[in-house]
Write a protein that holds these residues in place. Structure first.
Motif: not given
Length: 104
Positions: A51-71
């Motif tokens: 498998r490939s392994h990657m890191t989630l470095d940044r999340i932007l919602r509406y161009e603003k950084p957030v710490d989490l993302l939910e369904p």
């Protein structure tokens, strides 16, 4: 129930691929994705080697950084690590269990 499910992100589009990274538009389709979380992806190229392994470095919602993302929300994310160059529309990446982080 989502707290027990591993985070899963579906790639909607790949916007950029700077070296060793990918900027993607994703939809969270399971669990809760957090910055710093490690993800795994099995691509056609890695089926025999693992498998490939990657890191989630940044999340932007509406161009603003957030710490989490939910369904079922979408966001622009920055992913880095092995296999990001193989990400494409429709790919689904899955969060690794916390106890496996130190193995890689």
């Amino acid at each position: 129930m989502d707290a027990l499910q591993p985070a899963r992100l579906q790639i909607y589009s790949v916007e950029e691929k700077p070296e060793g990274a990918a900027v993607c538009i994703v939809r969270c389709v399971g669990g809760t994705a957090r910055t710093g979380q490690r993800f795994t992806y099995v691509s056609a190229a890695h089926r025999s080697s693992g498998r490939s392994h990657m890191t989630l470095d940044r999340i932007l919602r509406y161009e603003k950084p957030v710490d989490l993302l939910e369904p079922p929300h979408t966001a622009k994310v920055l992913l880095s690590g092995e296999g990001v160059e193989e990400l494409a529309k429709g790919s689904i990446i899955t969060a690794m269990a916390c106890d496996t982080y130190d193995r890689f």
